[in-house]
Design an enzyme around this catalytic site. Structure first.
Site, PDB file in Angstrom:
ATOM      1  N   PRO A  95       0.795  -1.153   0.041  1.00 37.00           N
ATOM      2  CA  PRO A  95      -0.166  -0.037   0.154  1.00 37.00           C
ATOM      3  C   PRO A  95       0.728   1.151   0.093  1.00 37.00           C
ATOM      4  O   PRO A  95       1.654   1.470   0.726  1.00 37.00           O
ATOM      5  CB  PRO A  95      -0.767  -0.218   1.298  1.00 37.00           C
ATOM      6  CG  PRO A  95      -0.115  -1.018   2.315  1.00 37.00           C
ATOM      7  CD  PRO A  95       1.099  -1.664   1.423  1.00 37.00           C
ATOM      8  N   GLU A  96       0.628   1.945  -1.029  1.00 42.74           N
ATOM      9  CA  GLU A  96       1.017   3.496  -0.968  1.00 42.74           C
ATOM     10  C   GLU A  96       0.101   4.438  -0.602  1.00 42.74           C
ATOM     11  O   GLU A  96      -1.059   4.129  -0.275  1.00 42.74           O
ATOM     12  CB  GLU A  96       1.874   3.738  -2.531  1.00 42.74           C
ATOM     13  CG  GLU A  96       2.829   2.438  -2.699  1.00 42.74           C
ATOM     14  CD  GLU A  96       3.379   2.879  -4.102  1.00 42.74           C
ATOM     15  OE1 GLU A  96       4.037   3.779  -4.419  1.00 42.74           O
ATOM     16  OE2 GLU A  96       4.060   1.612  -4.881  1.00 42.74           O
ATOM     17  N   LYS A 125       1.944   7.138   4.438  1.00 44.74           N
ATOM     18  CA  LYS A 125       1.331   5.578   4.374  1.00 44.74           C
ATOM     19  C   LYS A 125       0.898   5.214   5.858  1.00 44.74           C
ATOM     20  O   LYS A 125       0.463   4.361   6.162  1.00 44.74           O
ATOM     21  CB  LYS A 125       2.198   4.563   3.885  1.00 44.74           C
ATOM     22  CG  LYS A 125       3.006   4.887   2.461  1.00 44.74           C
ATOM     23  CD  LYS A 125       4.065   4.260   2.070  1.00 44.74           C
ATOM     24  CE  LYS A 125       4.587   4.492   0.900  1.00 44.74           C
ATOM     25  NZ  LYS A 125       5.998   4.141   0.504  1.00 44.74           N
ATOM     26  N   LYS A 179      21.177  16.618  -2.282  1.00 41.00           N
ATOM     27  CA  LYS A 179      21.195  15.235  -2.443  1.00 41.00           C
ATOM     28  C   LYS A 179      21.904  14.549  -3.548  1.00 41.00           C
ATOM     29  O   LYS A 179      21.746  14.952  -4.583  1.00 41.00           O
ATOM     30  CB  LYS A 179      19.695  14.419  -2.404  1.00 41.00           C
ATOM     31  CG  LYS A 179      18.788  14.819  -1.082  1.00 41.00           C
ATOM     32  CD  LYS A 179      18.879  13.564  -0.212  1.00 41.00           C
ATOM     33  CE  LYS A 179      18.008  14.066   1.046  1.00 41.00           C
ATOM     34  NZ  LYS A 179      18.541  12.901   2.184  1.00 41.00           N
ATOM     35  N   ARG A 234      15.204  -3.608  -5.114  1.00 45.73           N
ATOM     36  CA  ARG A 234      13.895  -3.785  -5.566  1.00 45.73           C
ATOM     37  C   ARG A 234      13.998  -3.445  -7.125  1.00 45.73           C
ATOM     38  O   ARG A 234      15.039  -3.358  -7.680  1.00 45.73           O
ATOM     39  CB  ARG A 234      13.072  -2.880  -4.978  1.00 45.73           C
ATOM     40  CG  ARG A 234      13.426  -1.663  -4.685  1.00 45.73           C
ATOM     41  CD  ARG A 234      12.673  -0.722  -3.734  1.00 45.73           C
ATOM     42  NE  ARG A 234      11.649  -1.253  -2.955  1.00 45.73           N
ATOM     43  CZ  ARG A 234      10.849  -0.842  -2.155  1.00 45.73           C
ATOM     44  NH1 ARG A 234      10.945   0.395  -2.007  1.00 45.73           N
ATOM     45  NH2 ARG A 234       9.799  -1.464  -1.674  1.00 45.73           N
TER      46      ARG A 234
END
Length: 302
Positions: free
Chosen positions: A2-3, A61, A180, A290
Site C-alpha cells: 500500500p502506498e 502511508k 542530495k 527492488r
DNA sequence: TCTTTAACCTGTTGGC
DNA sequence: TGCCAACAGGTTAAAG
C-alpha cells in the site's frame, strides 16, 4: 503493497464506520502485529477497551485513529496503523469468521451503524498497530489528512508531509533535492523527504516526468523538479480516483474490493512491453534491492 | 552527519 | 510433479 492512494482508500472507508464508535474489546491473535507498540498484547487490549474513536487520519502511508481522552488532563493517544507490504484493515460484521492472516481484531459499537469488527490482517507481518501519544505539529498545521487537529503520533513525526497535503512545501522539497547526491528514485522513496510514494508510484511519476530513476537528485533543474512534483500529484490523484492499485487479493479496501489503477500503469510491471509514449520496450533493472521500470529512450540520464 | 545495506516475514511464480 | 531460487506494494536498525 500500500502506498498513499491505497492507504487513503482504507482511511476513507474506515472513517464513517469508526468515528464516534466505542471499542467494546480488542483481541491480539499475533503479537508480531504490535512491533511498533511499547507494551504487551494484554496492555494493548486493556488500554483500548472502552475508548471512543474520534476519527481517522493519514500522513503518507501512516494511518491513525485518535482516541478521546479519559480525563481532561490526560495526554492524547491514537491507534497508529501501518500496513507494511501486505496489511489490510477490513470492516466485518460482529462475530465474522477469522481471516486467513488475521492479527488483531477490534470489536466496536457505532451510534448509527451498530456493532462492527475492524480486522487487521497481514500476510507478511511487516505492518503493525500501536497505541501512541499524539504530539503537536511544529508548523501548527493539521497533522494529516482527514482531521483538522494539529497533532501527529510521536512515531510519525519523522515522516514528511505528503505531496497532497496542503502544508507540503514545494520549496523545501526543491531545497532538499539540491542537497542530495542520491538517485532521484531513492529520494522519492525516502519518507523523511516526501511521504506516500512507494515503488509503483515512484516509477510511474518518473516515467511521466521523463526522468531517469538514477539521475542524481541535485542534477535536476528546477524545471524538472517542478515537472516531477506535478506528475507525482497527478499519478497519486488518478490512482486514488481509481481505488488504488491491486495486482491480487493482497490490496483491498475495507470491504475487500480491489482497485483498478493496475490497468493505468505505464511503466511499473510492464517489462518488455512497449512504452505508451514512444514504443520502445520498458526496461526493468534491479535497484536498491527492488526493481525499477523505465523507458530507456524517454527517460535519459541527466 | 549522511548514506546504504541487511533484516524483518509469508506466499506465489517460473525455470529446470 | 517437485524443488528451489527469485520476487512482491515498506520501514528501520545497524553498518559503512
Amino acid at each position: 503493497m500500500p502506498e498513499l492512494p491505497e492507504v487513503e482508500v482504507v482511511r476513507a472507508g474506515l472513517a464513517p464506520a469508526v468515528t464516534g464508535a466505542t471499542v467494546l474489546g480488542a483481541t491480539v491473535l499475533d503479537e508480531r502485529a504490535l512491533t511498533r507498540h511499547t507494551g504487551d498484547a494484554a496492555g494493548f487490549e486493556a488500554t483500548l477497551t472502552g475508548r471512543v474513536i474520534e476519527g481517522a487520519a493519514r500522513r503518507g502511508k501512516f494511518l491513525w485513529l485518535p482516541l478521546a481522552s479519559l480525563a481532561a488532563d490526560e495526554s492524547r493517544e491514537a491507534v497508529v496503523a501501518h500496513l507494511g507490504m501486505s496489511g489490510q484493515l477490513l470492516l466485518r460484521t460482529p462475530g465474522a469468521a477469522t481471516e486467513r492472516h488475521e492479527r488483531v481484531r477490534l470489536d466496536i459499537a457505532h451510534p448509527v451503524h451498530g456493532e462492527l469488527a475492524v480486522v487487521f490482517a497481514d500476510q507478511r507481518t511487516f505492518g503493525s498497530l500501536a497505541i501512541d501519544d499524539l504530539v503537536p505539529t511544529p508548523d501548527g498545521a493539521a497533522g494529516g489528512y482527514g482531521l483538522a487537529a494539529a497533532s501527529v503520533p510521536s512515531q510519525v513525526t519523522h515522516i514528511a508531509r505528503d505531496p497532497l497535503d496542503p502544508a507540503f512545501s514545494d520549496a523545501a522539497f526543491r531545497r532538499a533535492l539540491a542537497r542530495k547526491d542520491s538517485a532521484i528514485k531513492r529520494v522519492l522513496l525516502d519518507q523523511t523527504v516526501i511521504s506516500g510514494v512507494g515503488n509503483i508510484y515512484a516509477d510511474e511519476s518518473l516515467w511521466a516526468a521523463r526522468i531517469h530513476p538514477e539521475t542524481p537528485a541535485r542534477a535536476l533543474t528546477t524545471r524538472a523538479v517542478n515537472r516531477l512534483l506535478v506528475e507525482v500529484r497527478h499519478v497519486l490523484e488518478k490512482a486514488l480516483a481509481e481505488g488504488g492499485t491491486s495486482f491480487d487479493a493482497q490490496y483491498v479496501n475495507v470491504n475487500g474490493q480491489a482497485g483498478y489503477f493496475a490497468h493505468s500503469l505505464n511503466a511499473y510491471g510492464r517489462t518488455g512491453e512497449p512504452c505508451p509514449r514512444c514504443g520502445r520496450p520498458i526496461v526493468r533493472v534491479s535497484f536498491t534491492n527492488r526493481s525499477s521500470h523505465f523507458c530507456p529512450k524517454c527517460q535519459r540520464r541527466a
